[in-house]
Write an enzyme that holds these catalytic residues in place. Sequence first.
Site, mmCIF file in Angstrom:
data_model
loop_
_atom_site.group_PDB
_atom_site.id
_atom_site.type_symbol
_atom_site.label_atom_id
_atom_site.label_comp_id
_atom_site.label_asym_id
_atom_site.label_seq_id
_atom_site.Cartn_x
_atom_site.Cartn_y
_atom_site.Cartn_z
ATOM 1 N N ALA A 81 0.994 -1.195 0.012
ATOM 2 C CA ALA A 81 -0.047 -0.061 0.054
ATOM 3 C C ALA A 81 1.071 1.206 -0.150
ATOM 4 O O ALA A 81 1.843 1.325 0.646
ATOM 5 C CB ALA A 81 -0.879 -0.192 1.208
ATOM 6 N N ASP A 106 -10.947 2.884 -6.257
ATOM 7 C CA ASP A 106 -10.978 4.521 -5.769
ATOM 8 C C ASP A 106 -9.767 4.553 -4.815
ATOM 9 O O ASP A 106 -8.888 5.739 -4.923
ATOM 10 C CB ASP A 106 -12.228 4.791 -4.979
ATOM 11 C CG ASP A 106 -13.300 4.856 -5.942
ATOM 12 O OD1 ASP A 106 -13.334 4.763 -7.245
ATOM 13 O OD2 ASP A 106 -14.647 5.023 -5.542
ATOM 14 N N GLU A 111 -4.424 7.055 -4.302
ATOM 15 C CA GLU A 111 -2.650 6.926 -4.291
ATOM 16 C C GLU A 111 -2.081 7.765 -5.422
ATOM 17 O O GLU A 111 -1.075 8.776 -5.228
ATOM 18 C CB GLU A 111 -2.207 5.556 -4.417
ATOM 19 C CG GLU A 111 -2.209 4.724 -3.028
ATOM 20 C CD GLU A 111 -1.418 3.564 -3.109
ATOM 21 O OE1 GLU A 111 -0.426 3.761 -3.819
ATOM 22 O OE2 GLU A 111 -1.831 2.528 -2.547
ATOM 23 N N GLY A 148 -11.357 -2.335 -9.325
ATOM 24 C CA GLY A 148 -11.409 -2.142 -7.694
ATOM 25 C C GLY A 148 -12.774 -2.758 -7.266
ATOM 26 O O GLY A 148 -13.443 -3.746 -8.051
ATOM 27 N N SER A 149 -13.415 -2.352 -5.936
ATOM 28 C CA SER A 149 -14.584 -2.770 -5.666
ATOM 29 C C SER A 149 -15.663 -1.887 -6.032
ATOM 30 O O SER A 149 -16.982 -2.321 -6.194
ATOM 31 C CB SER A 149 -14.534 -2.866 -4.060
ATOM 32 O OG SER A 149 -13.302 -3.789 -3.751
ATOM 33 N N ASP A 406 -12.839 8.746 0.172
ATOM 34 C CA ASP A 406 -12.805 7.957 -1.235
ATOM 35 C C ASP A 406 -12.514 6.637 -0.944
ATOM 36 O O ASP A 406 -11.350 5.946 -1.846
ATOM 37 C CB ASP A 406 -11.767 8.907 -2.126
ATOM 38 C CG ASP A 406 -11.991 10.180 -2.686
ATOM 39 O OD1 ASP A 406 -13.146 10.453 -2.124
ATOM 40 O OD2 ASP A 406 -11.261 10.517 -3.194
HETATM 41 C C1 LIG Z 1 -30.280 -1.085 2.560
HETATM 42 C C2 LIG Z 1 -30.260 -0.471 1.112
HETATM 43 C C3 LIG Z 1 -28.817 0.186 1.065
HETATM 44 C C4 LIG Z 1 -28.430 0.694 -0.156
HETATM 45 C C5 LIG Z 1 -27.240 1.526 -0.119
HETATM 46 C C6 LIG Z 1 -26.625 1.830 -1.417
HETATM 47 C C7 LIG Z 1 -25.407 2.772 -0.883
HETATM 48 C C8 LIG Z 1 -24.732 2.742 -2.129
HETATM 49 C C9 LIG Z 1 -23.449 4.012 -1.892
HETATM 50 C C10 LIG Z 1 -22.511 4.149 -2.913
HETATM 51 C C11 LIG Z 1 -21.660 5.152 -2.434
HETATM 52 C C12 LIG Z 1 -20.492 5.318 -3.257
HETATM 53 C C13 LIG Z 1 -19.523 6.222 -2.437
HETATM 54 C C14 LIG Z 1 -18.303 5.665 -3.140
HETATM 55 C C15 LIG Z 1 -17.325 5.370 -2.406
HETATM 56 C C16 LIG Z 1 -15.860 4.655 -2.801
HETATM 57 O O1 LIG Z 1 -14.877 5.669 -2.842
HETATM 58 C C17 LIG Z 1 -15.623 3.804 -1.639
HETATM 59 C C18 LIG Z 1 -14.176 2.824 -2.007
HETATM 60 O O2 LIG Z 1 -14.419 2.486 -3.372
HETATM 61 P P1 LIG Z 1 -13.174 1.152 -3.776
HETATM 62 O O3 LIG Z 1 -11.835 1.718 -3.468
HETATM 63 O O4 LIG Z 1 -13.380 1.197 -5.213
HETATM 64 O O5 LIG Z 1 -13.682 0.136 -2.879
HETATM 65 N N1 LIG Z 1 -16.724 2.425 -1.412
HETATM 66 C C19 LIG Z 1 -17.294 2.659 -0.492
HETATM 67 O O6 LIG Z 1 -17.059 3.464 0.497
HETATM 68 C C20 LIG Z 1 -18.262 1.483 -0.302
HETATM 69 C C21 LIG Z 1 -19.717 2.047 0.222
HETATM 70 C C22 LIG Z 1 -20.739 1.029 0.166
HETATM 71 C C23 LIG Z 1 -21.665 1.303 1.067
HETATM 72 C C24 LIG Z 1 -22.759 0.219 1.037
HETATM 73 N N1 LIG Z 2 0.374 -4.220 -3.720
HETATM 74 C C1 LIG Z 2 -0.337 -3.905 -2.666
HETATM 75 N N2 LIG Z 2 -0.653 -4.480 -1.698
HETATM 76 C C2 LIG Z 2 -1.667 -4.176 -0.641
HETATM 77 N N3 LIG Z 2 -2.303 -3.405 -0.622
HETATM 78 C C3 LIG Z 2 -2.138 -2.251 -1.650
HETATM 79 C C4 LIG Z 2 -1.324 -2.545 -2.902
HETATM 80 N N4 LIG Z 2 -1.415 -1.722 -3.809
HETATM 81 C C5 LIG Z 2 -2.176 -0.824 -3.448
HETATM 82 N N5 LIG Z 2 -2.981 -1.323 -2.130
HETATM 83 C C6 LIG Z 2 -3.913 -0.340 -1.263
HETATM 84 O O1 LIG Z 2 -5.015 -1.273 -1.426
HETATM 85 C C7 LIG Z 2 -6.222 -0.436 -1.058
HETATM 86 C C8 LIG Z 2 -7.183 -1.080 -1.945
HETATM 87 O O2 LIG Z 2 -7.180 -0.493 -3.400
HETATM 88 P P1 LIG Z 2 -8.115 -0.356 -4.501
HETATM 89 O O3 LIG Z 2 -7.592 -0.339 -5.832
HETATM 90 O O4 LIG Z 2 -9.052 0.961 -4.026
HETATM 91 O O5 LIG Z 2 -9.041 -1.625 -4.136
HETATM 92 P P2 LIG Z 2 -10.540 -1.699 -3.579
HETATM 93 O O6 LIG Z 2 -11.670 -1.058 -4.549
HETATM 94 O O7 LIG Z 2 -10.945 -3.321 -3.613
HETATM 95 O O8 LIG Z 2 -10.591 -1.029 -2.364
HETATM 96 C C9 LIG Z 2 -5.622 0.983 -1.027
HETATM 97 O O9 LIG Z 2 -5.807 1.323 0.074
HETATM 98 C C10 LIG Z 2 -4.516 0.859 -1.742
HETATM 99 O O10 LIG Z 2 -3.414 1.679 -1.255
#
Ligand SMILES: CCCCCCCCCCCCC/C=C/[C@@H](O)[C@H](COP(=O)(O)O)NC(=O)CCCCC
Ligand SMILES: Nc1ncnc2c1ncn2[C@@H]1O[C@H](COP(=O)(O)OP(=O)(O)O)[C@@H](O)[C@H]1O
Length: 446
Positions: A81, A106, A111, A148-149, A406
Amino acid sequence: RQHRWRCAEVTFTCPEGELSVMLLLLLLLLLLFTANRPKHLLIYINPYGGKRQGKRIYEQKVAPLFAAAGVSTDVIVTEYANHARDHLRTEAELKKYDGVVCVGGDGMFSEIIHGLIWRTQIDGAVDPNCPDETLQTCSLRIGIIPAGSTDCICFATVGTNDPVTSALHIIVGDSQPMDVCSVHHNNAFLRYSVSLLGYGFYGDVLTDSERKRWMGPARYDLSGLKMFLTHHYYEGTVSYLPARGIIGTPRDAARCRSGCVVCQHNGKLLTERSENDGEWRTIRGKFLAINAASMSCACPRSPKGLSPAAHLADGTTDLILVRKCSRFDFLRHLLRHTSKDDQFDLTFVEVHRVRRFRFTPRHCQSDSDLELDLLGNASKRQIFSQICRDHPACGCAPAYSCWNCDGEILTHTAIDVRVHCQLIKLFARGIEEPAVFEDLANPCAI
Ligand SMILES: CCCCCCCCCCCCC/C=C/[C@@H](O)[C@H](COP(=O)(O)O)NC(=O)CCCCC
Ligand SMILES: Nc1ncnc2c1ncn2[C@@H]1O[C@H](COP(=O)(O)OP(=O)(O)O)[C@@H](O)[C@H]1O
Ligand SMILES: [Ca+2]
């Protein structure tokens, strides 16, 4: 799906050999000199994000397209990370590149901006720790290959989370300016944010979900449900500087789309005007969630996003305050993230378009502040008896949350947030409106 781009091969035939050579040369010259296409990119792959498919997605779907388009690349697969952030801050030879691309979610994008913005300020002799400094804009564009997720930044700027579409936007050299919030505490820099800064519900969901990373993206659903049932509320003071003189409000029906006139107009206006114009407003209370959405935050879980009318590059963030309410009411609010209904049309939800805001949780407020809270004459003991009445089961002071910045956890609770208009640029063009076919009577003409 309507925002997906795909590659196609087109074969031109030309009866004259000489003419075909001329056309080919002309095309090559156009590609080389007139289009704003990147020729050399620095790429960081997070092998750990999302479903851990970053490396495969890049190698199978993206690298062949870059090769076909004649884009050369230097690829770094991160090993820990903050590897990408630190490499950009100190080592990367940025002059060699036309852009930086991240493959991940995100968190990975975060980063990259931390590395690039920091480096730009240090090179420009700007102090990033001073919240009042005008930051220098970053010259390198950033591309996102979603792996990502949530991938909310990609979804809200392109309209879909599709690696091929994002790669093509990079290849054709699209450019989309984007606002960045700086987050400070007591004149010390903490983080930058471009999408969601969320205290309370979204902070708690993130903290809980990090312990379940092994589950992949599904961790958010489980933690979301758990935090919804937990139903914690938090007390504190929010102060904000409303955005004045701009066009657009958080309740507009219009959306930020490709070539957005609101972003162009407000961007120009805000860069010309002192941002301290206007009066600060203060709200104290008990909140389930305090969210600042600097863009819509649309993502597959919430296709309209947390603030559907927010803009990518208008120099403002939408501050959404969800006051303490019943579980049933909170569920109504959350469900509106996923439906067409207006999520702000609820008595316990308010939204303000702001340029700057501060939050101080109750436990950080000074004693004198606390006494003032309760009509001026309440003693400290009375205040604590109030807290205990609110928490009969544990008899202690209310818990405090953290900020979801984020998708990264920010443990400082008292923060000062300022929007920097159009500080960075992405290889994107904003979400395109679906084409309107005017000549429906004659589909062949289309
Ligand atoms: C009971 C019904 C619930 C429905 C809730 C739906 C909520 C959706 C919210 C979406 C929020 C999006 C804001 C984005 C945040 C992302 O930056 C963050 C990190 O993303 P990543 O690194 O790609 O994983 N994601 C979150 O914080 C996830 C929030 C999800 C909450 C349910
Ligand atoms: N090689 C690595 N090993 C572990 N963590 C990492 C690595 N490269 C980046 N990260 C960290 O992984 C975390 C999640 O990354 P991200 O790409 O947003 O995936 P996700 O959407 O699943 O959360 C971030 O906090 C980032 O700093
Ligand atoms: Ca904005």
